[in-house]
Design an enzyme around this catalytic site. Structure first.
Site, PDB file in Angstrom:
ATOM      1  N   GLU A   4     103.416 -35.851  33.343  1.00 41.19           N
ATOM      2  CA  GLU A   4     102.038 -35.367  33.145  1.00 41.19           C
ATOM      3  C   GLU A   4     101.736 -34.237  34.121  1.00 41.19           C
ATOM      4  O   GLU A   4     101.085 -33.252  33.779  1.00 41.19           O
ATOM      5  CB  GLU A   4     101.046 -36.515  33.364  1.00 41.19           C
ATOM      6  CG  GLU A   4     101.175 -37.633  32.365  1.00 41.19           C
ATOM      7  CD  GLU A   4     100.302 -38.789  32.772  1.00 41.19           C
ATOM      8  OE1 GLU A   4     100.660 -39.489  33.736  1.00 41.19           O
ATOM      9  OE2 GLU A   4      99.246 -38.983  32.148  1.00 41.19           O
ATOM     10  N   ASP A 189     103.460 -49.755  25.822  1.00 40.63           N
ATOM     11  CA  ASP A 189     104.179 -51.001  25.517  1.00 40.63           C
ATOM     12  C   ASP A 189     103.147 -52.094  25.276  1.00 40.63           C
ATOM     13  O   ASP A 189     101.951 -51.876  25.449  1.00 40.63           O
ATOM     14  CB  ASP A 189     105.099 -51.380  26.682  1.00 40.63           C
ATOM     15  CG  ASP A 189     104.340 -51.548  27.987  1.00 40.63           C
ATOM     16  OD1 ASP A 189     104.361 -50.607  28.800  1.00 40.63           O
ATOM     17  OD2 ASP A 189     103.683 -52.581  28.183  1.00 40.63           O
TER      18      ASP A 189
HETATM   19  N1  ADE Z   1     101.750 -49.698  32.615  1.00 43.69           N
HETATM   20  C1  ADE Z   1     102.374 -49.522  31.432  1.00 43.69           C
HETATM   21  N2  ADE Z   1     102.812 -50.687  30.955  1.00 43.69           N
HETATM   22  C2  ADE Z   1     102.478 -51.644  31.856  1.00 43.69           C
HETATM   23  C3  ADE Z   1     102.686 -53.034  31.915  1.00 43.69           C
HETATM   24  N3  ADE Z   1     103.337 -53.682  30.947  1.00 43.69           N
HETATM   25  N4  ADE Z   1     102.205 -53.705  32.992  1.00 43.69           N
HETATM   26  C4  ADE Z   1     101.556 -53.027  33.975  1.00 43.69           C
HETATM   27  N5  ADE Z   1     101.351 -51.711  33.973  1.00 43.69           N
HETATM   28  C5  ADE Z   1     101.805 -51.015  32.909  1.00 43.69           C
END
Ligand code: ADE
Length: 223
Positions: A4, A189
């Site tokens: 970024e 995710d």
């Molecule tokens: N940032 C992106 N994915 C995450 C996750 N699974 N847990 C904590 N911070 C995150």
């Protein structure tokens, strides 16, 4: 994140970049506005340190924090944007002192709200994916396992929509300085066992989302 930051550098004119305390910092004109950008570092301590240092030095009109988050809300899909209505430290636990989880003991601070003017602007970002307004839970853990007991607490008690590792700590610093703040995350995710792979694979696409929201805010804010 580095990706970024590189995208911001690529769009900034009249720039001056330097390194302080191991933090990459750049000042310049971004979409026609004077801006300072930096890589916060991972976790609550690093991000609080970076934001405190920069706010004290530059006294910005507002702070925009971008990056990725894991989805808790089943409606959220990878690639969507979540703009935090508010954020809370999910791993703050003062129950032994009689405080609800998430609340910073003796401060009355639990949920940190984003600036409503910035929120109204940011939510109009045109994006190929959905833009959600939600609650971001922040802690010093990368969440990968839906069986964790904390998972139920995150959903049922804190009513979280997404998890990250910096949002509420930067919000805390902005609250102390009375600096308007907005937290913008791209879902990388679903905070489950696939999270580490999804996180890595998805990073390049995050850059487009973050830049789109930053541009939207800088074009439409009056300062
Ligand atoms: N940032 C992106 N994915 C995450 C996750 N699974 N847990 C904590 N911070 C995150």
């Amino acid at each position: 994140m580095q990706q970024e930051y590189d995208a911001v550098l690529g769009n900034m004119s009249a720039q001056h970049h330097y390194n302080q305390f191991g933090i990459s910092i750049v000042e310049g004109l971004l979409f026609g506005k004077h801006c300072v950008a930096a890589i916060s570092g991972v976790g609550k301590v690093a991000s609080a340190f970076t934001s405190q240092y920069l706010i004290a030095l530059y006294q910005p009109i507002f702070v925009v924090f971008t990056g990725v988050a894991g989805a808790l809300n089943p409606v959220y899909q990878i690639g969507d944007i979540v703009i935090a209505r508010d954020s809370v430290q999910h791993d703050m636990d003062g129950r032994g002192l009689g405080f609800p989880r998430g609340e910073v003991p003796y401060s009355g601070l639990r949920f940190f709200t984003s600036d409503i003017t910035l929120l109204a602007i940011a939510e109009k970002t045109v994006c190929a994916h959905c833009v959600h307004i939600g609650r971001v839970l922040t802690g010093d853990q990368f969440i990968t396992n839906k069986e964790q007991t904390t998972y139920r607490y995150m959903l049922d008690e804190l009513q979280g929509d997404a998890v990250d590792m910096e949002g509420a700590s930067v919000a805390y610093i902005c609250k102390k300085y009375e600096t308007p703040f907005i937290l913008v995350r791209t879902i990388s995710d679903k905070a489950n066992n696939d999270a580490p792979e999804n996180f890595e694979a998805f990073l390049p696409e995050v850059v487009g989302n973050s830049l789109a929201v930053i541009q939207q805010i800088l074009f439409n804010s009056h300062n």
